[in-house]
Scaffold this active site. Sequence first.
Site, PDB file in Angstrom:
ATOM      1  CB  CYS A  67       2.738  18.610 -14.500  1.00 54.41           C
ATOM      2  SG  CYS A  67       1.732  20.092 -14.248  1.00 54.41           S
ATOM      3  CG  HIS A 123       0.167  15.528 -15.067  1.00 54.85           C
ATOM      4  ND1 HIS A 123      -0.178  15.927 -13.790  1.00 54.85           N
ATOM      5  CD2 HIS A 123       0.023  16.632 -15.853  1.00 54.85           C
ATOM      6  CE1 HIS A 123      -0.513  17.197 -13.807  1.00 54.85           C
ATOM      7  NE2 HIS A 123      -0.405  17.647 -15.043  1.00 54.85           N
ATOM      8  CG  ASN A 177      -2.865  19.927 -13.649  1.00 57.15           C
ATOM      9  OD1 ASN A 177      -2.034  19.531 -12.827  1.00 57.15           O
ATOM     10  ND2 ASN A 177      -2.508  20.361 -14.850  1.00 57.15           N
TER      11      ASN A 177
END
Length: 331
Positions: free
Chosen positions: A114, A255, A285
Site C-alpha cells: 500500500c 492511502h 482499499n
Amino acid sequence: MTNIGVSITGSGSAIPKLSLDNQQLSQIVETSDEWISSRTGITKRQLADTTESLCSLATQASLAALDQANITPKDIDLIILATSTPDDLFGTASQVQWELGAEKAVAFDMTAACSGFVFGLVTAAQFIRSGVYQNVLLIGADILSRWVDWEDRRTCVLFGDGAGAVVLQASESDRLLGFELRSNGSQNDCLNLPFQPQEKKIIEGVTVSQGTYQPIIMNGKEVYRFAVQKVPEVIEKALFKANISVDKIDWLLLHQANQRILDAVASRLNIPSEKVISNLQNYGNTSAASIPLALDEAVRKNQVKSGDIIAASGFGAGLTWGAVIFEWNGI
C-alpha cells in the site's frame, strides 16, 4: 550543472466493471452494511472479472494520464508499476509498456504494497533529477480480490481493485518538495500475503519447496495502531524537509485504508476534514492504486487545482510507510 526539477503533470485512473456492495457481502459472510460502513467507511468496492487483468487496468489508467499531460506513449522514458498483484510473478510493467506502444521506455515493477505509489513517486523523481530520464509514467495498480479469503469477514470487506497513474516530467522548478520513507520488517506478520510451501521430493536426498500464496492475513488492531502513530510522524518529517508548515497544505491525501485512520491522522495533524481527500466509500482499499485513484478523481472534479500543495502518505504491508509533499502541476 543546472538543477533539474520534477513536475507531476497528468493523472488517470481505471476501475473494473463489477461492483460489490455491503448488502451483497452480507450474503457471503456474517456482516451487514451498518457494521462495515460504521467501522471502515466503505459501502462498496469494484472487482476485476475474468476478462480484466492488471495490465488492462494499468494501461487504461496510463492512457488517461498521458492524455491529460498532453504527451504520447512514445515520449515516455521510464514506466514504474507499483503493484503487489502482478499478472505474472516475473512482472507486468513490460506488458503495459508493450500495450501502450511506449517503444523507448524501460519498465519495471516495484513492490511495497500500500506504500508502493509513494515509494514509486520518490524513485521516479530521482531518475528525473539525475538527468537520466525526462518523462516517467508511474502506475499504482492492484487486484486484491485475487488474494482475499471471501469467507473471512475481517478482510474481505476491506479490499477492492483498481489502477491509477501519474506522469512526472523534468522541469525548471522542482514541485516534489520533500519526502520521508520508512520500513519495519519486525511487524511483517501484522499484514501479509505469505507463501505456503509444500515439500516436493525431486530425488533421494533432494527436497524442494513448492506451493502457492495464501490469502491476505491482517491484524486490524495492530495495523490501525501503527498507522495512527506513524503516519502523522512521517508527514511531519516530510513537511520539515520541504520547509512547509502544515497550515500551508491544501490537501491531505492518504492511502485509502479506513475512514477512521484518515480521520485520526487528520486530527493529529490539525488538518480540517474539508482538506482530506477520501473516496474509499466507493472503492475500499485498493492498495497501491488508492492514492493515484483518489488524486485523479479529485483533479477531474476540479477539487485539486494547479498550484495546490498536497501531502500524500502511503502505509501498509512490510510494514512500510512514507510521505511525500508535492505541488500539483496538471490541468
